[in-house]
Design a protein around this motif. Structure first.
Motif, PDB file in Angstrom:
ATOM      1  N   ILE A 125      -3.299   3.672  -2.917  1.00  0.00           N
ATOM      2  CA  ILE A 125      -2.474   3.031  -3.861  1.00  0.00           C
ATOM      3  C   ILE A 125      -2.310   1.269  -2.883  1.00  0.00           C
ATOM      4  CG2 ILE A 125      -2.491   1.879  -5.804  1.00  0.00           C
ATOM      5  CD1 ILE A 125      -2.544   5.547  -6.422  1.00  0.00           C
ATOM      6  N   THR A 126      -3.014   0.497  -3.276  1.00  0.00           N
ATOM      7  CA  THR A 126      -2.503  -1.004  -2.931  1.00  0.00           C
ATOM      8  C   THR A 126      -2.861  -2.024  -4.080  1.00  0.00           C
ATOM      9  OG1 THR A 126      -3.728  -1.060  -0.519  1.00  0.00           O
ATOM     10  CG2 THR A 126      -3.103  -3.024  -1.289  1.00  0.00           C
ATOM     11  N   THR A 152       0.946  -1.098   0.019  1.00  0.00           N
ATOM     12  CA  THR A 152       0.049  -0.224  -0.504  1.00  0.00           C
ATOM     13  C   THR A 152       0.730   1.051   0.199  1.00  0.00           C
ATOM     14  OG1 THR A 152      -1.576  -0.988   1.068  1.00  0.00           O
ATOM     15  CG2 THR A 152      -1.605   1.141   0.995  1.00  0.00           C
ATOM     16  N   TYR A 153       1.012   1.819  -0.974  1.00  0.00           N
ATOM     17  CA  TYR A 153       1.250   3.220  -0.692  1.00  0.00           C
ATOM     18  C   TYR A 153       0.472   4.735  -0.610  1.00  0.00           C
ATOM     19  CZ  TYR A 153       4.849   0.446  -3.631  1.00  0.00           C
ATOM     20  OH  TYR A 153       5.370  -0.096  -4.538  1.00  0.00           O
ATOM     21  N   ILE A 168      -7.155   5.935 -12.818  1.00  0.00           N
ATOM     22  CA  ILE A 168      -6.547   4.799 -12.357  1.00  0.00           C
ATOM     23  C   ILE A 168      -6.040   5.735 -10.514  1.00  0.00           C
ATOM     24  CG2 ILE A 168      -4.345   5.925 -13.556  1.00  0.00           C
ATOM     25  CD1 ILE A 168      -4.812   2.179 -12.890  1.00  0.00           C
ATOM     26  N   PHE A 169      -6.505   6.856 -10.419  1.00  0.00           N
ATOM     27  CA  PHE A 169      -5.996   7.771  -9.715  1.00  0.00           C
ATOM     28  C   PHE A 169      -6.896   7.909  -9.060  1.00  0.00           C
ATOM     29  CE2 PHE A 169      -5.030  11.361  -6.907  1.00  0.00           C
ATOM     30  CZ  PHE A 169      -4.371  11.124  -6.288  1.00  0.00           C
ATOM     31  N   PRO A 170      -6.977   7.653  -7.663  1.00  0.00           N
ATOM     32  CA  PRO A 170      -8.348   7.615  -5.888  1.00  0.00           C
ATOM     33  C   PRO A 170      -8.935   9.926  -6.284  1.00  0.00           C
ATOM     34  CG  PRO A 170      -6.453   7.164  -5.144  1.00  0.00           C
ATOM     35  CD  PRO A 170      -6.221   6.982  -6.871  1.00  0.00           C
ATOM     36  N   LEU A 203      -6.043  -0.982  -6.461  1.00  0.00           N
ATOM     37  CA  LEU A 203      -7.285  -0.506  -5.802  1.00  0.00           C
ATOM     38  C   LEU A 203      -6.776   0.565  -5.260  1.00  0.00           C
ATOM     39  CD1 LEU A 203     -10.009   0.303  -4.048  1.00  0.00           C
ATOM     40  CD2 LEU A 203      -8.016  -1.490  -2.191  1.00  0.00           C
ATOM     41  N   GLY A 204      -7.223   1.998  -5.987  1.00  0.00           N
ATOM     42  CA  GLY A 204      -7.226   3.608  -5.155  1.00  0.00           C
ATOM     43  C   GLY A 204      -8.355   3.385  -4.217  1.00  0.00           C
ATOM     44  N   HIS A 205      -7.810   3.611  -2.966  1.00  0.00           N
ATOM     45  CA  HIS A 205      -8.872   4.359  -1.700  1.00  0.00           C
ATOM     46  C   HIS A 205      -8.197   5.362  -1.592  1.00  0.00           C
ATOM     47  CE1 HIS A 205     -10.305   3.633   2.209  1.00  0.00           C
ATOM     48  NE2 HIS A 205      -9.981   2.714   1.748  1.00  0.00           N
ATOM     49  N   LEU A 206      -9.722   6.092  -2.077  1.00  0.00           N
ATOM     50  CA  LEU A 206     -10.036   7.095  -1.908  1.00  0.00           C
ATOM     51  C   LEU A 206      -9.788   8.242  -0.131  1.00  0.00           C
ATOM     52  CD1 LEU A 206     -11.450  10.433  -3.092  1.00  0.00           C
ATOM     53  CD2 LEU A 206     -13.510   9.833  -2.497  1.00  0.00           C
TER      54      LEU A 206
END
Length: 131
Positions: A105-106, A11-12, A78-80, A97-100
């Protein structure tokens, strides 16, 4: 990075790129690197799921043109930047997964992790979690 052997997800933290980011090219860099990695992880005629959790979802082939909206973003970005976004292998071997709300981003799955290690987006500087 060397995380591929023993990691199943990374996860970044991409929170620096929300709001008024000074590095506007980082968004294009992320799209370019994601396409490269998705292409390496699929065959020429293979489609993946592109999911936006409360909107239309799509099958996309990363080896073909990826449809864009009126803002020149992918139909499922691609970017949440406004929702949760998922890109999944059709057999669930890997996931992006882009997590808002977390502003992360995971990357799940050894093949996808390896691909992003080789084609490393500028946004992927701060690792928040490894598993």
């Amino acid at each position: 990075m060397g995380a591929t052997r023993s990691r199943y997800f990374i996860t970044y933290d991409v929170s620096l790129y929300f709001g008024e980011s000074e590095d506007l090219d980082a968004y294009d860099d992320l799209e370019e690197k994601a396409v490269l990695v998705f292409q390496k992880c699929t065959s020429k005629d293979e489609y993946i799921y592109a999911l936006d959790w409360q909107h239309e979802c799509y099958w996309i082939n990363p080896n073909l043109y990826i449809q864009q909206n009126e803002f020149d973003e992918w139909t499922v970005p691609i970017f949440p930047n406004g929702d949760y976004y998922f890109f999944l292998h059709k057999d669930f071997q890997w996931e992006y997964l882009g997590h808002l709300w977390e502003r992360t981003i995971t990357i799940f799955g050894k093949e996808l992790i390896k691909g992003f290690e080789k084609h490393h987006p500028r946004m992927f500087q701060k690792i928040l979690r490894l598993g």
